[in-house]
Design a protein around this motif. Structure first.
Motif, short mmCIF file in Angstrom:
data_model
loop_
_atom_site.label_atom_id
_atom_site.label_comp_id
_atom_site.label_asym_id
_atom_site.label_seq_id
_atom_site.Cartn_x
_atom_site.Cartn_y
_atom_site.Cartn_z
N GLN A 204 27.42 -3.71 3.07
CA GLN A 204 26.33 -2.98 2.73
C GLN A 204 25.68 -2.95 1.53
N GLY A 205 26.32 -3.01 0.27
CA GLY A 205 26.02 -3.01 -0.87
C GLY A 205 25.03 -4.25 -1.11
N VAL A 206 25.52 -5.37 -0.65
CA VAL A 206 24.69 -6.83 -0.79
C VAL A 206 23.50 -6.71 0.11
N PHE A 207 23.58 -6.03 1.48
CA PHE A 207 22.42 -5.77 2.00
C PHE A 207 21.48 -4.98 1.28
N VAL A 208 21.73 -3.63 0.63
CA VAL A 208 20.86 -2.86 0.17
C VAL A 208 20.24 -3.43 -1.31
N MET A 209 21.24 -3.84 -2.03
CA MET A 209 20.60 -4.43 -3.21
C MET A 209 19.68 -5.56 -3.12
N MET A 210 19.92 -6.63 -2.33
CA MET A 210 18.89 -7.60 -1.80
C MET A 210 17.79 -7.19 -1.41
N ILE A 211 18.02 -6.47 -0.34
CA ILE A 211 16.64 -5.96 0.39
C ILE A 211 15.84 -5.20 -0.59
N SER A 212 16.21 -4.35 -1.51
CA SER A 212 15.50 -3.56 -2.43
C SER A 212 14.75 -4.69 -3.14
N ALA A 213 15.39 -5.68 -3.69
CA ALA A 213 14.98 -6.71 -4.38
C ALA A 213 13.83 -7.56 -3.72
N VAL A 214 13.98 -7.59 -2.39
CA VAL A 214 13.04 -8.42 -1.39
C VAL A 214 11.70 -7.67 -1.45
N LEU A 215 11.99 -6.19 -1.00
CA LEU A 215 10.87 -5.40 -0.78
C LEU A 215 9.88 -5.37 -2.01
N SER A 216 10.58 -5.47 -3.27
CA SER A 216 9.64 -5.41 -4.64
C SER A 216 8.88 -6.85 -4.84
N LEU A 217 9.64 -7.91 -4.62
CA LEU A 217 9.26 -9.23 -4.75
C LEU A 217 8.15 -9.35 -3.85
#
Length: 434
Positions: free
Chosen positions: A349-362
């Protein structure tokens, strides 16, 4: 668009930096061209923006956002909160996040990115302090809402700040570092919760520490963002309409699924483990701390988001992350008392959240390069809607059918998202706005 319009230009940011090409000529990327900087100065600016942003997101998306779910077992004991009430309080917090998003965008237009970031940290300080001294569930709920509003205020401005002072080549690294500040905040929150569980310190002491940290982050960003104080200029109403494009639909779908599933996880995962008796060999209060320690520690892989995306592509990264979310939630439903299972669940869940957060920004910045803050705000608004609806629906479903079926249903939603995200439907390059 004409420069004569001054600060009321129909654009979101003042300008983009310039840099020298291989032949030594300047390339202009905005209406106003900043002086060319050497690489050392650019790295110093990158470090300053990334550090300030990481501190803000560590507070806003750490204790301010997940603290309620992390300490829900203790709040249950202190305030006699039911599962349904817990879902309502969590959703109230996410509503504060949405309000903060809109206020942030307006403040960027009026005063630049620094003001909303500092305002967000001030709200976090007040909200976290209110929770620390809360005498009843009402004050607790208001404190949670104010603290959660800080996430809305203080994240999207960094897209705008990055556009103003960073080179294009440095932006992905900076935005990924800023997003991954969340992992540090969650990890530290989990560690402090673990200290409470094994040492006997009251939870109010930890929330006081959270409030002091938020005050420090406010001062740090006030100093670090000194060169981002120029107003962005008022955007015309049509700008929101410009975000409604076919290529943006996958972005909004990912944002909604992220909001629904993660809102449920951060609210109820630790409580699910505690209600089942906790993890063997640990106090029941420590179980939630283990969840969020693993969540934050493995979430640091979010720093690799830009690199992984460049290797496998955006579409496969999104599908893989949705599968991670589904597996994470399924493990909490299936094995809530297994130490290995809970650590793997929280880590995924941590990997999912942090990477999705970065993806939404980029991703939002790439789709709408002329509207970096507005497009990111739109994505996070949809995420916030999911955050509000998810815990309310999950709380009611849990009360009616039990926690296990509720978690299985949430896992199914994440898996369906992975199936829907077909590579041919994902578009990353910038759209031309008419």
């Amino acid at each position: 668009m004409q420069a004569a319009a001054g600060r009321s230009l129909t654009r979101e940011v003042l300008s983009l930096p310039c840099w020298r090409t291989a032949k030594g000529t300047e390339r202009k990327t905005g209406l106003i061209c900043f002086p060319v900087r050497d690489r050392r100065a650019s790295l110093q600016t990158l470090t300053r923006i990334a550090s300030a942003g990481s501190a803000a997101t560590a507070i806003a998306f750490g204790p301010a956002r997940v603290g309620f779910g992390l300490f829900l077992p203790q709040f249950r004991d202190t305030f006699s909160i039911s599962t349904s009430t817990a879902g309502m309080i969590s959703s109230l917090g996410f509503a504060g996040f949405l309000i903060g998003l809109f206020c942030s965008y307006k403040l960027i237009a009026l005063a630049g990115p620094r003001v909303p970031v500092v305002c967000g940290m001030v709200f976090a300080t007040i909200g976290l302090a209110m929770v620390a001294v809360a005498p009843d569930p009402i004050v607790l709920a208001v404190g949670v809402a104010l603290a959660s509003a800080s996430a809305g205020f203080s994240w999207t401005p960094f897209n705008n700040a990055a556009q103003r002072v960073l080179y294009d080549r440095d932006r992905p690294e900076a935005l990924a570092a800023i997003s991954s500040g969340t992992a540090i905040g969650v990890l530290l929150s989990g560690v402090l919760a673990l200290v409470v569980a094994v040492s006997g310190f009251g939870w109010r002491v930890v929330w006081t520490i959270f409030a002091v940290g938020a005050g420090g982050a406010a001062l740090a960003n006030l100093v670090a963002l000194f060169d981002t104080v120029e107003p962005a200029g008022k955007a015309p109403p049509r700008k929101w309409h410009d975000l409604v494009t076919w290529s943006a639909i996958p972005l909004y779908l990912v944002a909604l699924s992220f909001g629904l599933t993660n809102g449920i996880y951060v609210t109820f995962a630790a409580d699910r483990v505690a209600e089942q008796g906790g993890l063997a060999g640990l106090p029941s209060e420590a179980s939630g701390a283990i969840v969020f320690c693993a969540y934050g520690a493995l979430g640091l892989f979010g720093l690799l988001t830009a690199r992984i995306k460049s290797v496998i592509g955006l579409a496969w990264l999104l599908r893989g992350l949705s599968v991670c979310a589904a597996l994470s939630i399924a493990l909490i439903a299936w094995a809530p008392t297994s130490l290995d299972g809970v650590i793997v669940s929280a880590g995924l869940q941590g990997v999912f959240v942090m990477m999705i957060s970065a993806v939404l920004s980029l991703w939002s910045e790439r789709l709408f390069p002329d509207l970096p803050s507005l497009s990111f705000t739109a994505a996070l608004f949809i995420t916030g809607l999911g955050n509000i609806l998810g815990p309310i629906a999950a709380g009611r479903a849990s009360s009616a059918f039990g926690a296990e079926p509720m978690f299985w249903g949430t896992a199914a939603l994440a898996f369906v998202t992975a199936l829907i995200l077909r590579p041919r439907c994902i578009r990353e390059k910038a759209m031309t706005v008419a």
